[in-house]
Design a protein around this motif. Structure first.
Motif, PDB file in Angstrom:
ATOM      1  N   UNK A   1      29.877 -34.525 -22.469  1.00  0.00           N
ATOM      2  CA  UNK A   1      30.781 -33.503 -22.981  1.00  0.00           C
ATOM      3  C   UNK A   1      30.276 -33.002 -24.333  1.00  0.00           C
ATOM      4  N   UNK A   2      30.750 -31.815 -24.735  1.00  0.00           N
ATOM      5  CA  UNK A   2      30.276 -31.237 -25.993  1.00  0.00           C
ATOM      6  C   UNK A   2      30.934 -31.874 -27.214  1.00  0.00           C
ATOM      7  N   UNK A   3      31.974 -32.643 -27.006  1.00  0.00           N
ATOM      8  CA  UNK A   3      32.624 -33.308 -28.139  1.00  0.00           C
ATOM      9  C   UNK A   3      32.830 -34.779 -27.798  1.00  0.00           C
ATOM     10  N   UNK A   4      33.182 -35.550 -28.789  1.00  0.00           N
ATOM     11  CA  UNK A   4      33.360 -36.984 -28.608  1.00  0.00           C
ATOM     12  C   UNK A   4      34.575 -37.243 -27.721  1.00  0.00           C
ATOM     13  N   UNK A   5      34.322 -37.842 -26.570  1.00  0.00           N
ATOM     14  CA  UNK A   5      35.404 -38.167 -25.640  1.00  0.00           C
ATOM     15  C   UNK A   5      35.152 -39.550 -25.059  1.00  0.00           C
ATOM     16  N   UNK A   6      36.171 -40.061 -24.360  1.00  0.00           N
ATOM     17  CA  UNK A   6      36.027 -41.347 -23.682  1.00  0.00           C
ATOM     18  C   UNK A   6      34.925 -41.262 -22.625  1.00  0.00           C
ATOM     19  N   UNK A   7      34.814 -40.103 -21.959  1.00  0.00           N
ATOM     20  CA  UNK A   7      33.772 -39.926 -20.943  1.00  0.00           C
ATOM     21  C   UNK A   7      32.388 -40.071 -21.559  1.00  0.00           C
ATOM     22  N   UNK A   8      32.210 -39.521 -22.761  1.00  0.00           N
ATOM     23  CA  UNK A   8      30.920 -39.657 -23.432  1.00  0.00           C
ATOM     24  C   UNK A   8      30.610 -41.114 -23.766  1.00  0.00           C
ATOM     25  N   UNK A   9      31.640 -41.859 -24.169  1.00  0.00           N
ATOM     26  CA  UNK A   9      31.447 -43.267 -24.494  1.00  0.00           C
ATOM     27  C   UNK A   9      31.061 -44.064 -23.251  1.00  0.00           C
ATOM     28  N   UNK A  10      31.493 -43.592 -22.083  1.00  0.00           N
ATOM     29  CA  UNK A  10      31.183 -44.267 -20.828  1.00  0.00           C
ATOM     30  C   UNK A  10      29.814 -43.872 -20.285  1.00  0.00           C
ATOM     31  N   UNK A  11      29.219 -42.819 -20.837  1.00  0.00           N
ATOM     32  CA  UNK A  11      27.988 -42.280 -20.258  1.00  0.00           C
ATOM     33  C   UNK A  11      26.855 -43.304 -20.160  1.00  0.00           C
ATOM     34  N   UNK A  12      26.557 -44.084 -21.210  1.00  0.00           N
ATOM     35  CA  UNK A  12      25.460 -45.054 -21.091  1.00  0.00           C
ATOM     36  C   UNK A  12      25.661 -46.031 -19.936  1.00  0.00           C
ATOM     37  N   UNK A  13      26.913 -46.507 -19.770  1.00  0.00           N
ATOM     38  CA  UNK A  13      27.209 -47.432 -18.673  1.00  0.00           C
ATOM     39  C   UNK A  13      27.004 -46.747 -17.323  1.00  0.00           C
ATOM     40  N   UNK A  14      27.483 -45.500 -17.224  1.00  0.00           N
ATOM     41  CA  UNK A  14      27.310 -44.759 -15.970  1.00  0.00           C
ATOM     42  C   UNK A  14      25.839 -44.524 -15.665  1.00  0.00           C
TER      43      UNK A  14
ATOM     44  N   UNK B   1      24.142 -33.690 -11.830  1.00  0.00           N
ATOM     45  CA  UNK B   1      24.154 -34.967 -12.538  1.00  0.00           C
ATOM     46  C   UNK B   1      23.320 -36.052 -11.848  1.00  0.00           C
ATOM     47  N   UNK B   2      23.395 -36.103 -10.519  1.00  0.00           N
ATOM     48  CA  UNK B   2      22.767 -37.212  -9.795  1.00  0.00           C
ATOM     49  C   UNK B   2      21.256 -37.088  -9.680  1.00  0.00           C
ATOM     50  N   UNK B   3      20.733 -35.885  -9.814  1.00  0.00           N
ATOM     51  CA  UNK B   3      19.300 -35.696  -9.574  1.00  0.00           C
ATOM     52  C   UNK B   3      18.449 -36.405 -10.622  1.00  0.00           C
ATOM     53  N   UNK B   4      18.955 -36.547 -11.839  1.00  0.00           N
ATOM     54  CA  UNK B   4      18.197 -37.200 -12.894  1.00  0.00           C
ATOM     55  C   UNK B   4      17.866 -38.652 -12.573  1.00  0.00           C
ATOM     56  N   UNK B   5      18.893 -39.509 -12.374  1.00  0.00           N
ATOM     57  CA  UNK B   5      18.612 -40.908 -12.038  1.00  0.00           C
ATOM     58  C   UNK B   5      17.801 -41.067 -10.757  1.00  0.00           C
ATOM     59  N   UNK B   6      18.098 -40.249  -9.756  1.00  0.00           N
ATOM     60  CA  UNK B   6      17.403 -40.389  -8.477  1.00  0.00           C
ATOM     61  C   UNK B   6      15.910 -40.089  -8.613  1.00  0.00           C
ATOM     62  N   UNK B   7      15.574 -38.946  -9.205  1.00  0.00           N
ATOM     63  CA  UNK B   7      14.160 -38.578  -9.322  1.00  0.00           C
ATOM     64  C   UNK B   7      13.426 -39.484 -10.310  1.00  0.00           C
ATOM     65  N   UNK B   8      14.147 -39.976 -11.301  1.00  0.00           N
ATOM     66  CA  UNK B   8      13.542 -40.916 -12.243  1.00  0.00           C
ATOM     67  C   UNK B   8      13.081 -42.179 -11.514  1.00  0.00           C
ATOM     68  N   UNK B   9      13.934 -42.719 -10.660  1.00  0.00           N
ATOM     69  CA  UNK B   9      13.596 -43.945  -9.946  1.00  0.00           C
ATOM     70  C   UNK B   9      12.569 -43.696  -8.853  1.00  0.00           C
ATOM     71  N   UNK B  10      12.613 -42.527  -8.229  1.00  0.00           N
ATOM     72  CA  UNK B  10      11.616 -42.204  -7.208  1.00  0.00           C
ATOM     73  C   UNK B  10      10.224 -42.072  -7.829  1.00  0.00           C
ATOM     74  N   UNK B  11      10.150 -41.413  -8.975  1.00  0.00           N
ATOM     75  CA  UNK B  11       8.846 -41.229  -9.624  1.00  0.00           C
ATOM     76  C   UNK B  11       8.275 -42.569 -10.102  1.00  0.00           C
TER      77      UNK B  11
END
Length: 377
Positions: free
Chosen positions: A80-93, A119-129
């Motif tokens: 998110x563009x501002x500090x939110x609970x979702x942003x705090x959860x991002x590293x875990x996600x 959103x999902x393409x980043x982790x997927x292609x990272x692990x595939x590469x």
């Protein structure tokens, strides 16, 4: 599982089944290109196996199965563009998604992985590469997203729709293919008379098509609501896609001359009926409108990453292929700009001709041609 496929050049009947993972989601602009690519691959390799990877809770988890493909979801979302609970959860996600994506790639063991954004393409292609599986990026916008920029160094091929993308990606990996569009736009089945009948429109009146995306665009809907009298003064009739989020609010304006829809299933008919179009400037919409070849007034969404819709629209405005009105300038500028375009048939023809020149109708086939080059031989 790991055995290589053996086939001759241009042989679409490999001796062993090919496997493809595709990832694209969050919006229709990421989902439908991925489905179009999968459909073209399936037409060439009917025995191939396909798996989609998306983000849990996003629209791809519904749309992809409807298109006939299996999908697995990752627990991932954007920052998110501002500090939110979702942003705090991002590293875990992110960690969770990387682990899950790694397991999916290992188990499915694809020959090629294709990412169309989301959103999902980043982790997927990272692990595939990391597993040395060839990865193809499909960047739809004129201004590359953060995820694709981060993945670019490891990608085998990057398919783009605009010139000048070497500012974001290694030039030796770039192939200009265009963006996949719906097959019914490349091979239209309707004409204006049939489209008028389909929507119940008067063939003697000009038609304005308003597109705010599948979910809708609040500011565009507010604009159209406030300008209904203005449009009536021009003798215009409207096809107004207000979006699923706003249909209950705006359906009251439906009349003989104003057709209000939450979603348009027959975009080919809508484009055939239209004389002039008001639209957002998402990459998919821009690519489709180039093929349609009609005068367009873009109202880009300012609420997207890196303001890429404005940049998409500006790339067409620079070629005199469209006009653009920023959301913040709608009140003072829209009526002036609309009047100028609507009242000049020469201007309409010029815009329609110029935008048509930018069309890349064979994008899906071109992208799959590039994917084929990465298949094991």
């Amino acid at each position: 599982m790991g055995a290589k496929v053996e086939f001759a050049a241009n042989d679409h009947n490999p001796r062993q089944v090919l496997r493809f993972i595709l990832s694209g989601g969050g919006t229709g602009g990421h989902i439908y290109p991925a489905i179009a690519i999968a459909n073209e691959l399936r037409s060439r390799y009917p025995e191939a196996e396909f798996l989609f990877v998306g983000a849990k809770g996003r629209m791809e988890m519904e749309k992809v199965p409807k298109a006939g493909y299996a999908i697995k979801g990752l627990w991932i979302s954007g920052l998110q563009r501002k500090l939110t609970l979702k942003n705090m959860m991002f590293p875990l996600k992110l960690i969770s998604s990387l682990i899950t994506a790694g397991k999916i790639v290992t188990k499915f063991n694809p020959h090629v992985v294709i990412g169309t954004g989301g959103f999902a393409s980043g982790p997927l292609l990272k692990m595939a590469s990391r597993r040395s599986i060839p990865c193809v990026l499909q960047e739809q916008n004129s201004f590359a997203g953060i995820t694709n920029k981060l993945l670019a160094q490891k990608a085998a091929t990057i398919c783009v729709a605009y010139d000048g993308m070497e500012q974001f990606f290694p030039i030796d990996k770039i192939v200009k293919t265009g963006n996949p569009v719906r097959a019914d736009l490349v091979r239209p089945t309707g004409n204006k008379d049939a489209a008028n009948d389909f929507f119940g429109l008067d063939a003697q009146k000009p038609t304005l098509l308003v597109l705010g995306g599948s979910l809708g665009a609040r500011r565009i809907n507010q604009l159209i609501e406030s300008k209904l009298g203005f449009f009536k003064g021009f003798g215009l009739q409207l096809i107004w896609q207000c979006g699923k989020l706003y249909f209950e609010e705006y359906k009251k304006y439906a009349s003989e001359n104003v057709k209000v829809f939450d979603f348009l299933d027959r975009m080919d008919m809508a484009f055939s009926a239209a004389d002039i179009i008001v639209s957002r400037a998402g990459a998919g919409s821009v690519s489709e409108l180039c093929i349609v070849g009609k005068p367009v007034i873009f109202i880009p969404s300012p609420n997207v990453a890196e303001d890429h819709q404005t940049k998409n629209a500006q790339s067409l405005v620079a070629k005199n292929a469209a006009v653009m009105v920023a959301e913040k300038a709608l009140d003072p500028e829209f009526e002036v700009i609309f009047s100028e375009v609507f009242q000049s048939k020469d201007r309409q023809r010029e815009m329609g001709s110029n935008i048509k020149k930018l069309a890349l109708p064979n994008a899906t086939k071109h992208i799959v041609d590039e994917i084929e080059k990465l298949l094991p031989r």
